[in-house]
Design a protein around this motif. Structure first.
Motif, PDB file in Angstrom:
ATOM      1  N   GLN A  13      56.934   8.387  48.111  1.00 40.41           N
ATOM      2  CA  GLN A  13      57.100   9.185  49.330  1.00 40.41           C
ATOM      3  C   GLN A  13      58.354   8.755  50.071  1.00 40.41           C
ATOM      4  O   GLN A  13      59.158   9.582  50.495  1.00 40.41           O
ATOM      5  N   ALA A  17      62.068  10.998  50.917  1.00 38.68           N
ATOM      6  CA  ALA A  17      62.458  11.666  52.145  1.00 38.68           C
ATOM      7  C   ALA A  17      62.444  10.789  53.385  1.00 38.68           C
ATOM      8  O   ALA A  17      61.762  11.099  54.332  1.00 38.68           O
ATOM      9  N   ASP A  18      63.163   9.681  53.360  1.00 37.92           N
ATOM     10  CA  ASP A  18      63.282   8.955  54.619  1.00 37.92           C
ATOM     11  C   ASP A  18      64.708   9.026  55.141  1.00 37.92           C
ATOM     12  O   ASP A  18      65.039   8.388  56.132  1.00 37.92           O
ATOM     13  N   GLY A  19      65.541   9.808  54.450  1.00 35.07           N
ATOM     14  CA  GLY A  19      66.881  10.064  54.962  1.00 35.07           C
ATOM     15  C   GLY A  19      67.896   8.981  54.654  1.00 35.07           C
ATOM     16  O   GLY A  19      69.065   9.117  55.000  1.00 35.07           O
ATOM     17  N   ALA A  21      69.024   8.179  51.749  1.00 34.90           N
ATOM     18  CA  ALA A  21      69.917   8.697  50.699  1.00 34.90           C
ATOM     19  C   ALA A  21      70.658   7.569  49.996  1.00 34.90           C
ATOM     20  O   ALA A  21      71.884   7.491  50.011  1.00 34.90           O
ATOM     21  N   ARG A  24      73.643   7.798  47.615  1.00 40.02           N
ATOM     22  CA  ARG A  24      74.991   7.886  48.170  1.00 40.02           C
ATOM     23  C   ARG A  24      75.430   6.553  48.763  1.00 40.02           C
ATOM     24  O   ARG A  24      76.601   6.212  48.757  1.00 40.02           O
ATOM     25  N   ARG A 211      75.613   4.610  55.691  1.00 38.28           N
ATOM     26  CA  ARG A 211      74.359   5.241  56.116  1.00 38.28           C
ATOM     27  C   ARG A 211      73.895   4.706  57.465  1.00 38.28           C
ATOM     28  O   ARG A 211      72.692   4.641  57.733  1.00 38.28           O
ATOM     29  N   PRO A 214      71.482   7.284  59.778  1.00 36.18           N
ATOM     30  CA  PRO A 214      70.069   7.401  59.365  1.00 36.18           C
ATOM     31  C   PRO A 214      69.302   6.096  59.529  1.00 36.18           C
ATOM     32  O   PRO A 214      68.133   6.111  59.917  1.00 36.18           O
ATOM     33  N   LEU A 217      68.426   5.643  63.066  1.00 35.68           N
ATOM     34  CA  LEU A 217      67.401   6.607  63.486  1.00 35.68           C
ATOM     35  C   LEU A 217      66.008   6.174  63.020  1.00 35.68           C
ATOM     36  O   LEU A 217      65.066   6.128  63.819  1.00 35.68           O
ATOM     37  N   MET A 221      62.627   4.902  64.995  1.00 32.29           N
ATOM     38  CA  MET A 221      61.328   5.566  64.843  1.00 32.29           C
ATOM     39  C   MET A 221      60.245   4.600  64.392  1.00 32.29           C
ATOM     40  O   MET A 221      59.105   5.012  64.180  1.00 32.29           O
TER      41      MET A 221
ATOM     42  N   ARG B  96      69.759  14.538  66.999  1.00 38.31           N
ATOM     43  CA  ARG B  96      69.746  13.464  65.979  1.00 38.31           C
ATOM     44  C   ARG B  96      68.860  13.805  64.778  1.00 38.31           C
ATOM     45  O   ARG B  96      68.015  13.011  64.369  1.00 38.31           O
ATOM     46  N   LEU B  98      68.526  14.495  60.716  1.00 35.98           N
ATOM     47  CA  LEU B  98      69.248  14.008  59.533  1.00 35.98           C
ATOM     48  C   LEU B  98      69.729  15.205  58.719  1.00 35.98           C
ATOM     49  O   LEU B  98      68.913  15.977  58.202  1.00 35.98           O
ATOM     50  N   ASP B 100      70.960  15.577  55.882  1.00 33.64           N
ATOM     51  CA  ASP B 100      70.693  15.622  54.432  1.00 33.64           C
ATOM     52  C   ASP B 100      69.280  16.106  54.121  1.00 33.64           C
ATOM     53  O   ASP B 100      68.999  16.492  52.986  1.00 33.64           O
ATOM     54  N   LEU B 101      68.398  16.022  55.111  1.00 35.22           N
ATOM     55  CA  LEU B 101      66.993  16.332  54.842  1.00 35.22           C
ATOM     56  C   LEU B 101      66.643  17.742  55.301  1.00 35.22           C
ATOM     57  O   LEU B 101      67.106  18.190  56.354  1.00 35.22           O
ATOM     58  N   ASP B 105      61.159  17.677  55.965  1.00 32.67           N
ATOM     59  CA  ASP B 105      61.211  16.218  55.840  1.00 32.67           C
ATOM     60  C   ASP B 105      61.675  15.548  57.128  1.00 32.67           C
ATOM     61  O   ASP B 105      61.263  14.429  57.435  1.00 32.67           O
ATOM     62  N   LEU B 109      59.184  12.677  59.066  1.00 33.95           N
ATOM     63  CA  LEU B 109      59.613  11.265  59.102  1.00 33.95           C
ATOM     64  C   LEU B 109      58.642  10.327  59.828  1.00 33.95           C
ATOM     65  O   LEU B 109      58.260   9.300  59.260  1.00 33.95           O
ATOM     66  N   PRO B 110      58.229  10.636  61.071  1.00 37.48           N
ATOM     67  CA  PRO B 110      57.348   9.682  61.771  1.00 37.48           C
ATOM     68  C   PRO B 110      56.036   9.441  61.029  1.00 37.48           C
ATOM     69  O   PRO B 110      55.533   8.317  61.011  1.00 37.48           O
ATOM     70  N   ARG B 112      55.561   9.724  57.731  1.00 35.25           N
ATOM     71  CA  ARG B 112      55.822   8.960  56.497  1.00 35.25           C
ATOM     72  C   ARG B 112      56.094   7.495  56.813  1.00 35.25           C
ATOM     73  O   ARG B 112      55.728   6.617  56.032  1.00 35.25           O
ATOM     74  N   ARG B 157      59.475  16.896  65.683  1.00 33.87           N
ATOM     75  CA  ARG B 157      59.511  15.547  65.137  1.00 33.87           C
ATOM     76  C   ARG B 157      59.027  14.518  66.168  1.00 33.87           C
ATOM     77  O   ARG B 157      58.397  13.517  65.823  1.00 33.87           O
TER      78      ARG B 157
END
Lengths: 326, 226
Positions: A13, A17-19, A21, A24, A211, A214, A217, A221, B96, B98, B100-101, B105, B109-110, B112, B157
């Protein structure tokens, strides 16, 4: 309350999708290439270390535990108190040596062996005009201390002119040389590992910089330092493992070649040269068998070791970087 | 609840440190009980965003004591701070998201990061996508969305994990009146469920429509608490 998902599910998981990436952040070309090059260098250095260790053991336990005795006029009968006996001088010395405490083997070089020994100076012709002295090898049991001077005195009383040459001194010198080579090789391995650590740390820092947003961020969170460091470390470990495997594969033929060259010194049997390309498959198994066991084990451990170095270095680098965040 | 006692905050700007660093907040003291709602008011540069940063635990006070959801920030270990952050939702002024997502997704995020089961994540995200009217944009990436849509994603989000503390910096900037009113209704519902909410805004009409306790800042000082 919902059941906590399994480790793989959680990893999958997060990977998706935790951004972060990471593909890269940590590209999959440069790092494996660098680690592969480091692995080849480490493999060569470790081969040197293993070879030096084997030689050291051989010289210490082989040559160093042997005495060489020269008996001039070996076929002349011995005389005791002015009386000639039926024993030749060489037989008398051999009998005395067989009774020596700690002697494990007494061997008189035969004509062919003497010829081979003298061939570099006298050629292959074994019909010598002069009577050669008898050369006797006295092998001592492991751990036995021999007083070469006392032995020489005893043998000279039986066959005057007999010389005892102690090989231990040379063995010890060669052993010290081999030990020095071993230390140098280990130092080279340590330097290669150090360079790998610096490279991985630099690559990781570049990935973190790429990165940054992300990371900030998901940190804000509630992602822990352990989570972020773990994501980077798993990626680095995987890339380092791939690089380690590639490097080990590249090093294998070089090591086999070196092993064949070094076989006479290490008293190992060189691998057979393949008769045809069909033999190469079977040879692959033989090649590994040709290498000394410690070297094979080391070679197999290189990729996991590279992965471990990558994982630890990345963990430390990312956690230090995250300390800049509140 | 949140509690501040003489909180000061000074930016550690590049080249500036100690007394020469710019001061953003001075001696701020107030409390908000669990489930309380506060408007955070003041002109640009008053210190609203800095205060929200402190409350979001993305910066640490340089003086005073700050207590968030019953934990003292100064004494909390890093892992404890991370756990606290997971109980906070933030709507940033600049969203803010992302890039790329996909939207799905970004919103997930929170959940996951709390290691929620993927089935649950899917249900929750689809539910809130319906609520913000973006069900058809789940697979779009943020740069493909309008400003209003991006703001709705940011709101989704921030609230999807039902945070104990919700901080919003100009959350209605890019929303039309209908969407802004729906958002305020959501905030009212969340507050009723026990979420402590602080909303920084310049939208006087909204404040008049939804009168509540106000915290007014000016030049880094708290002018009014009432």
């Amino acid at each position: 309350m919902a059941e906590r998902p399994g480790l793989f599910t959680r990893w999958n998981q997060a990977r998706r999708a935790d951004g972060l990436a990471l593909r890269r952040a940590l590209p999959d070309r440069l790092l494996p290439l660098l680690v592969a090059a480091m692995t080849v260098l480490a493999a060569l250095a470790l081969a040197g270390a293993t070879g030096a260790q084997i030689l050291s053991a051989r010289w210490s336990n082989g040559a160093a535990s042997m005495l060489t005795i020269q008996v001039p006029d070996p076929d002349t009968p011995t005389t005791t108190a002015g009386t000639t006996t039926h024993l030749t001088r060489s037989d008398a010395v051999l009998a005395a040596l067989a009774d020596s405490p700690g002697a494990s083997r007494v061997h008189r070089l035969d004509k062919a062996e003497l010829g081979a020994l003298l061939a570099p100076w006298l050629g292959q012709d074994h019909d010598f005009a002069l009577t050669l002295p008898a050369i006797i090898e006295l092998h001592m049991a492991a751990g036995t201390q021999t007083d070469a001077t006392a032995l020489a005195r005893r043998l000279a009383a039986i066959a005057p002119g007999t010389l005892v040459e102690r090989n231990a001194e040379w063995g010890e010198r060669l052993g010290r040389l081999a030990d020095s080579l071993h230390s140098c090789a280990l130092l080279a391995v340590a330097i290669v590992a150090g360079i790998a650590v610096v490279l991985i740390a630099a690559t990781t820092r570049a990935g973190l910089a790429a990165r940054r947003l992300p990371i900030e961020l998901i940190h804000a969170m509630g992602a822990t330092d352990g989570y972020i460091a773990g994501r980077f470390a798993r990626r680095t470990a995987l890339l380092a493992f791939i690089g380690g495997l590639a490097g080990s594969g590249l090093a294998l033929p070089i090591l086999v070649l070196l092993s064949r060259v070094a076989a006479p010194f290490a008293a190992a049997t060189p691998a057979p040269t393949p008769a045809s390309s069909a033999d190469w498959t079977m040879l692959a198994h033989t090649l590994l068998a040709t290498l000394p066991t410690p070297l094979v084990a080391t070679l197999l451990a290189l990729a996991p070791a590279a992965a471990l170095i990558g994982w630890l270095t990345t963990q430390a680098t990312v956690r230090a970087w995250l300390r800049n965040l509140p | 609840m949140i509690r501040l006692r003489d909180v000061g905050f000074r930016y550690d700007a590049a080249g500036a440190s100690g007394a020469s660093a710019p001061v953003a907040l001075r001696q701020i003291s107030f409390e908000v009980p669990q489930g309380g709602f506060r408007w955070l008011l003041g002109p640009s540069g008053a210190g609203k965003s800095s205060l929200l940063r402190l409350l979001a635990l993305t910066a640490r006070p340089t003086s005073g004591t700050l207590e968030i959801l019953g934990s003292s920030v100064a004494q909390a270990r890093r892992a404890a701070l991370a756990r606290l952050r997971r109980r906070i939702g933030v709507v940033h002024q600049d969203f803010r998201l992302l890039p790329d997502l996909p939207v799905f997704d970004n919103i997930a995020l929170p959940l996951r990061l709390q290691h929620r089961p993927e089935d649950e994540v899917r249900d929750e995200v689809h539910s809130i996508l319906d609520w913000v009217g973006l069900a058809s944009r789940a697979t779009a990436r943020p740069p493909q969305l309008s400003g209003g849509e991006q703001q709705r994603v940011a709101i989704a989000r921030a609230v999807i994990h039902r945070p104990a503390l919700l901080l919003a910096d100009e959350p209605t900037n890019a929303l039309d009146e209908y969407q802004a009113n729906r958002l305020m209704e959501l905030f009212r519902d969340l507050s009723g469920l026990g979420t402590t909410i602080l909303v920084a805004t310049h939208n006087d009409a909204l404040i008049r429509r939804y009168p509540a306790h106000e915290l007014e800042l000016a030049q880094g000082r708290l002018l009014r608490d009432g």
